[in-house]
Structure formats: structure tokens, C-alpha cells
Design an enzyme around this catalytic site. Structure first.
Site, short mmCIF file in Angstrom:
data_model
loop_
_atom_site.label_atom_id
_atom_site.label_comp_id
_atom_site.label_asym_id
_atom_site.label_seq_id
_atom_site.Cartn_x
_atom_site.Cartn_y
_atom_site.Cartn_z
N GLU A 162 0.86 -1.19 0.00
CA GLU A 162 0.00 0.00 0.00
C GLU A 162 0.89 1.24 0.00
O GLU A 162 1.98 1.23 0.59
CB GLU A 162 -0.90 -0.05 1.25
CG GLU A 162 -1.75 1.17 1.52
CD GLU A 162 -2.86 1.41 0.52
OE1 GLU A 162 -2.56 1.45 -0.69
OE2 GLU A 162 -4.02 1.59 0.95
N ASP A 163 0.46 2.30 -0.68
CA ASP A 163 1.26 3.53 -0.68
C ASP A 163 1.17 4.24 0.67
O ASP A 163 2.17 4.55 1.29
CB ASP A 163 0.89 4.45 -1.86
CG ASP A 163 -0.61 4.75 -1.95
OD1 ASP A 163 -1.39 4.27 -1.10
OD2 ASP A 163 -1.00 5.47 -2.89
N ASP A 198 -4.17 5.68 5.45
CA ASP A 198 -4.78 6.93 5.94
C ASP A 198 -5.85 6.55 6.96
O ASP A 198 -5.54 6.32 8.12
CB ASP A 198 -5.31 7.70 4.72
CG ASP A 198 -5.92 9.04 5.08
OD1 ASP A 198 -5.65 9.56 6.16
OD2 ASP A 198 -6.68 9.59 4.26
N ASP A 215 -0.97 10.32 -5.64
CA ASP A 215 -1.50 11.29 -6.60
C ASP A 215 -2.46 12.27 -5.98
O ASP A 215 -3.02 12.05 -4.90
CB ASP A 215 -2.26 10.54 -7.71
CG ASP A 215 -3.59 9.98 -7.22
OD1 ASP A 215 -3.58 9.24 -6.20
OD2 ASP A 215 -4.63 10.29 -7.81
#
Ligand code: IMP
Ligand code: MG
Length: 172
Positions: free
Chosen positions: A94-95, A98, A154
């Protein structure tokens, strides 16, 4: 409106060297099924996988949750895996963690498919109460609650190819 560099290219690459060693020692003698959560994790995942000595197979899935700079809270699976994870050692990429809703949804989905193990590698985790219960075995960096871009991350599909991570400041 790129406010400031949070993690330089060098910071990231140095940390990936360390994570590569941690992953190799954790999976010694096994094979990893690396699962990337499209699209943000791709840069982190490929850079990290290139460092591993452990054999890997690669697959992807895609979910959608974000519009602009806020999570909709409604996670949709847009593209499922092409491989069967039963009996496999799955390492999810996962980037950024959150709210943690995306990973919670994927962990729930995978639980019914009988993998041998599921672990998480994330480039970033935001220091928030709501994601405390998401176990990230291989974490790049803990960051604050700010919205960040670059190195896969992004804003409406832009900035993914920056080699560093920067804070997005819409007020500037
Ligand atoms: P979560 O479900 O709230 O944990 O969000 C996970 C997904 O939201 C990530 O995979 C990103 O695609 C996106 N996201 C969350 N925070 C950011 C951010 O600061 N910048 C860019 N994308 C983000
Ligand atoms: Mg995104």
C-alpha cells in the site's frame, strides 16, 4: 502548490534497502505473493521487490475511495486478483495508510480465501487514531495527517512520478 519535500529520493531509497533486508529475513525459505493495491503502490512495490532475494510472484488489485484530497469512505473493488491466494504467503503493498478503510476491506476479503499468511508493507502511515489497529509489518515512514503527493501518491492522478514525497498545500 507543492509545499515542501517531506521525504527526499535518498531518504526513500535508503529506507527501502532496510525494508528489503527485513522482508528477506522474515520470509527466509518461503515464497512471497506480492499484491499491489493499484495504482499508488506500484512505485514503492517495484523498487522494493527489486531488492529481495526471496522468490516472488506478483499480482494486483484495484480499489477506489478517494476524490480530490478526501476519502469517500466507500471502498469499491474495481479489479480483483488474477491469482488464487489459498495457501500462499501474501504480502500486500500500500502507498499510504490513511483511514485504514482500504486495507480493512481487503483484509476482510482475503480472510475468506484461506491464504497461509497476510502481511502488509506500506510506504507511509499517517499517525491517526482510526488506523491504529491496522498491522503494518513493514513500514517506510510514519507521517502527520497532511495530504502528500509523489512516489506513487496522486492528487487526481497527477504527481505520481515525482521521485520524492511532498506535502500538498492548497492555500499556497
Ligand atoms: P485509506 O483507505 O483512508 O487508508 O486510504 C488509502 C488510499 O487513499 C491510499 O491508497 C491512497 O490512494 C489514498 N490516500 C490517502 N491519503 C493520501 C494522501 O495523502 N495523498 C495521496 N493519496 C492518499
Ligand atoms: Mg489515490
Amino acid at each position: 502548490m507543492i509545499d515542501r519535500t517531506l521525504l527526499s529520493e535518498q531518504d526513500i531509497q535508503t529506507r527501502l534497502d532496510q525494508l528489503g533486508h527485513e522482508i528477506d529475513s522474515c520470509y527466509a525459505g518461503r515464497e512471497i505473493l506480492a499484491v499491489g493495491i493499484l495504482k499508488g503502490s506500484v512505485f514503492f512495490m517495484t523498487d522494493l521487490l527489486k531488492r529481495l532475494k526471496t522468490p516472488v510472484a506478483v499480482d494486483f488489485l484495484q480499489v477506489r475511495s478517494y476524490t480530490g484530497t478526501s476519502s469517500s469512505g466507500n471502498i469499491q473493488l474495481i479489479r480483483d486478483l488474477s491469482m488464487d491466494i489459498a495457501g500462499r504467503d501474501v504480502l500486500l503493498f500500500e502507498d499510504v495508510v490513511d483511514t485504514g478503510l482500504t486495507l480493512r476491506k481487503i483484509l476482510d476479503l482475503f480472510a475468506s480465501r484461506q491464504p497461509r499468511s497476510v502481511k502488509i508493507a506500506a510506504l507511509l502511515k499517517k499517525d491517526l487514531l482510526e488506523n491504529r489497529d491496522i498491522p503494518v509489518e513493514f513500514l517506510g515512514f510514519t507521517i502527520g495527517p497532511e495530504f502528500v503527493i509523489g512516489y506513487g501518491l496522486d492528487l487526481d492522478e497527477k504527481y505520481r512520478n515525482l521521485p520524492y514525497v511532498a506535502v500538498w498545500d492548497p492555500s499556497r
